[in-house]
Design an enzyme around this catalytic site. Structure first.
Site, short mmCIF file in Angstrom:
data_model
loop_
_atom_site.label_atom_id
_atom_site.label_comp_id
_atom_site.label_asym_id
_atom_site.label_seq_id
_atom_site.Cartn_x
_atom_site.Cartn_y
_atom_site.Cartn_z
N LYS A 33 0.85 -1.20 0.00
CA LYS A 33 0.00 0.00 0.00
C LYS A 33 0.88 1.25 0.00
O LYS A 33 1.80 1.35 0.79
CB LYS A 33 -0.90 0.01 1.24
N ASP A 60 -3.56 4.34 -1.81
CA ASP A 60 -4.48 4.78 -0.75
C ASP A 60 -4.49 6.31 -0.68
O ASP A 60 -3.94 6.90 0.24
CB ASP A 60 -4.00 4.16 0.57
N LYS A 62 -7.49 8.12 -1.14
CA LYS A 62 -8.82 8.53 -0.65
C LYS A 62 -9.34 9.78 -1.36
O LYS A 62 -9.56 10.82 -0.75
CB LYS A 62 -8.78 8.79 0.86
N ASP A 65 -13.68 14.72 -4.23
CA ASP A 65 -13.75 15.99 -4.98
C ASP A 65 -15.01 15.91 -5.85
O ASP A 65 -15.82 14.99 -5.69
CB ASP A 65 -12.46 16.14 -5.83
N THR A 119 -11.66 6.02 10.99
CA THR A 119 -11.74 5.46 12.35
C THR A 119 -11.24 6.46 13.39
O THR A 119 -11.47 6.28 14.58
CB THR A 119 -10.94 4.14 12.47
N ARG A 210 3.41 -1.57 10.58
CA ARG A 210 4.56 -1.72 11.46
C ARG A 210 4.90 -3.13 11.92
O ARG A 210 6.10 -3.44 12.05
CB ARG A 210 4.41 -0.75 12.65
#
Ligand code: C5P
Length: 230
Positions: A33, A60, A62, A65, A119, A210
């Site tokens: 990603k 990614d 997002k 518009d 989130t 991570r």
């Protein structure tokens, strides 16, 4: 083509550091990603390099518009050869339909995913921007809108996966971050699930950063996660 449902989040500030990690990964065993920081610093070149190394790339960014602008951005991402990309469902149905139409007949048809509510959004932030009702009902409503607009799935918390799987059926893609193998550091993630719990709850793909990128041996960490899924 990889069959893995693990997407490694390459959250790095430079192309060199991202490629140093990707060179330690096997593209037949995971996907990757690319998010806003890496893309803003390195540009399309980092995506092209990863694609040329054989990785399926989830871009990614997002997009959110007006429909025409989002449709053209999605087309540009499809031209780069990305495997998956996403748009904000809060952009509305017309925006999502335009995005889907822009890439549906592309020679490289990417998977198009919607982001419902971030989130990081708590009730106070939700109300501050003028939204009413509950966060969980809004997530369900936006996921329905994504499905109705022809999107292939949504990014969601693994905690929401089983309910969304029941409502939307087997073909709807559920992309879940916030994954932590047993015994690994949670960092800033709060409501985590293990890879196995998330898959059992109905996740299609696990976004893991991570626990793999900060491991001494990233392939070994990936291997352990794969084993935990068997
Ligand atoms: O390192 P870690 O496994 O926490 O990385 C999770 C990745 O998923 C990061 O790239 C993060 O931005 C992304 N993400 C998230 N929660 C969301 C949406 C995306 O953690 N709701």
């Amino acid at each position: 083509m990889p069959s893995s449902n693990i997407i490694v989040a390459l959250d790095y500030p430079t192309m060199e550091s991202a490629l140093a990690l990707s060179s330690q990964l096997d593209p037949s065993r995971c996907r990757v990603k690319v998010g806003k920081e890496l893309f803003t610093r390195s540009g399309p070149q980092v995506v092209e390099k990863l694609v040329s190394q054989g990785f399926d790339v989830f871009l990614d960014l997002k997009y959110h518009d007006i429909p025409n602008t989002v449709a053209k951005a999605c087309l540009a991402a499809a031209d780069l050869g990305v495997w998956m990309m996403n748009v904000h469902t809060l952009g509305g149905q017309k925006m999502m339909v335009s995005a889907k139409e822009a890439v549906a007949n592309h020679s490289n048809t990417p998977i198009l995913i919607g982001v419902t509510l971030l989130t990081s959004m708590d009730q106070q932030t939700f109300e501050q921007i003028g939204l009413t009702g509950s966060i969980s009902d809004t997530v369900l409503k936006l996921a329905q809108l994504a499905d109705d607009s022809g999107l292939d799935g949504v990014v969601c918390s693994a905690q929401e996966a089983s309910q969304l799987r029941q409502i939307h059926g087997e073909d709807f893609q559920l992309i879940t971050p916030g994954i932590r193998p047993a015994n690994s550091a949670h960092g800033d993630q709060h409501r985590t699930m293990t890879p196995k719990q998330a898959i059992d709850a109905g996740s299609s793909y696990l976004v893991i950063g991570r626990p793999i990128t900060e491991a001494e041996d990233p392939m070994k960490a990936l291997d352990a996660i794969e084993k935990s899924l068997k």
